[in-house]
Design a protein around this motif. Structure first.
Motif, PDB file in Angstrom:
ATOM      1  N   THR A   1     -31.067  35.177 -54.114  1.00 10.33           N
ATOM      2  CA  THR A   1     -31.249  33.734 -54.258  1.00 10.33           C
ATOM      3  C   THR A   1     -29.926  33.005 -54.483  1.00 10.33           C
ATOM      4  OG1 THR A   1     -33.432  34.107 -55.231  1.00 10.33           O
ATOM      5  CG2 THR A   1     -32.443  31.939 -55.554  1.00 10.33           C
ATOM      6  N   GLY A   2     -29.620  32.072 -53.583  1.00 12.08           N
ATOM      7  CA  GLY A   2     -28.428  31.247 -53.714  1.00 12.08           C
ATOM      8  C   GLY A   2     -27.117  31.953 -53.447  1.00 12.08           C
ATOM      9  N   GLN A   3     -27.158  33.164 -52.925  1.00  7.20           N
ATOM     10  CA  GLN A   3     -25.951  33.977 -52.805  1.00  7.20           C
ATOM     11  C   GLN A   3     -25.342  33.903 -51.400  1.00  7.20           C
ATOM     12  OE1 GLN A   3     -25.819  37.618 -55.031  1.00  7.20           O
ATOM     13  NE2 GLN A   3     -25.977  36.072 -56.609  1.00  7.20           N
TER      14      GLN A   3
ATOM     15  N   GLY B   1     -33.809  34.087 -50.258  1.00  2.64           N
ATOM     16  CA  GLY B   1     -33.189  32.825 -50.653  1.00  2.64           C
ATOM     17  C   GLY B   1     -31.675  32.807 -50.591  1.00  2.64           C
TER      18      GLY B   1
ATOM     19  N   LYS C   1     -27.975  31.948 -49.537  1.00  2.00           N
ATOM     20  CA  LYS C   1     -27.399  30.719 -49.002  1.00  2.00           C
ATOM     21  C   LYS C   1     -26.762  30.966 -47.642  1.00  2.00           C
ATOM     22  CE  LYS C   1     -23.711  29.375 -51.101  1.00  2.00           C
ATOM     23  NZ  LYS C   1     -22.812  28.820 -52.148  1.00  2.00           N
TER      24      LYS C   1
END
Length: 314
Positions: free
Chosen positions: A138-140, A160, A162
């Motif tokens: 997530t967001g990585q 998720g 990035k």
């Protein structure tokens, strides 16, 4: 081969791709040369020495009998592959193989090709690694080295991520990777670089630093990667590619090399990276020896040091 026939008699109708019988794990004496995988709607039987016609007939009868119980209205589709001394023989034994052939794993869809070569487009033993990446992403920003057909990238984006930078020498594998992303509705977030990492790291470095790096190379492939000489060279690059606190997933599928090979190499190349854990392999790939089985190790880069009170007050 009785253990293989017993496994067939007890198996369920598969939905996801996965291993049904893992003779190479050594838990079934006398069956070390056999493996059976499900790539629905096709079964793949692999033997690492030639099988006799009588043996193949026994397997066919067992598959036909079980399939008639599980899916009486569906045709039996199965493929036999013999791998020995670098040579591969592949035969369609019954039914047909879909074209395109799309399988699922934990909600993700992947193209596979059972009648072409030894690598079928999805390495089933890496399912736990993909699950771990999905849970961490997530967001990585993720770097996927030796990306092959992009399965780790699909898992990361579904989790998720990035951005994912996929790197592999094979332009054909990268093209399949792009198709896999399209199959999963992942139209943004991934880039694909057909590139030999040992020629130059410039493009890879400029896209970093990364929160997560996946390293899943072949253990021995001339002209691409030989673990005993190339893993150390690669590990030396990792500290400069990772963000503070970033993680790297190191993979090694070489029965002759233990997990300590990776640990010792990392200690020499990048001692600042801290070992966190070894991921368990899928239950279907249970092995009499953990050191002969697939090794998947997680390392973490140090966090940035907190500023001292004196420095903070300046």
């Amino acid at each position: 081969m009785q253990a293989l026939l017993d496994a067939i008699a007890q198996m369920d109708a598969p939905t996801d791709a996965g291993r049904i019988f893992h003779g190479r794990g050594g838990l079934h004496p006398g069956c070390e040369q056999w493996a059976l995988d499900a790539f629905p709607p096709v079964w793949l039987l692999t033997r690492f020495q030639p099988a006799t016609d009588a043996e193949l007939a026994l397997v066919h009868n067992a598959l036909a009998a079980r399939w008639a119980q599980l899916q009486p209205d569906e045709p039996l589709n199965w493929v036999y592959q013999c791998r020995q001394a670098g040579q591969t023989e592949t035969r369609l034994m019954a039914g047909a193989v879909p074209e395109p052939h799309v399988v699922t794993e934990h909600g993700a869809r992947y193209l596979v090709h059972l009648l072409k070569g030894q690598n079928h487009g999805l390495f089933l033993d890496m399912a736990s690694g993909r699950s771990w990446v999905r849970a961490q992403a997530t967001g990585q920003k993720v770097l996927n080295l030796f990306a092959y057909t992009g399965a780790f990238s699909v898992a990361a984006l579904q989790g998720g991520a990035k951005q994912v930078v996929n790197v592999d020498m094979s332009a054909g594998a990268m093209a399949t990777g792009q198709q896999n992303h399209a199959l999963n509705g992942l139209q943004a977030g991934a880039s694909f670089l057909a590139h030999d990492i040992f020629k130059t790291w410039g493009k890879i470095t400029r896209s970093g630093p990364y929160h997560l790096i996946v390293v899943d190379p072949p253990s021995y492939q001339k002209g691409s990667f030989v673990a005993t000489k190339d893993y150390l060279r690669l590990m030396r690059r990792l500290p400069d590619l990772l963000r503070p606190g970033g993680r790297v997933l190191l993979c090694l599928n070489a029965p002759e090399l233990s997990a300590n090979f990776l640990r010792d190499q990392m200690q020499e190349a990048a001692p600042e990276l801290e070992f966190e854990q070894r991921l368990p392999n899928p239950v279907a790939f249970a092995d009499v020896s953990d050191e002969r089985s697939l090794k998947v190790l997680v390392y973490r880069a140090p966090e940035l040091a907190a500023p001292s009170a004196t420095a903070a007050g300046r």
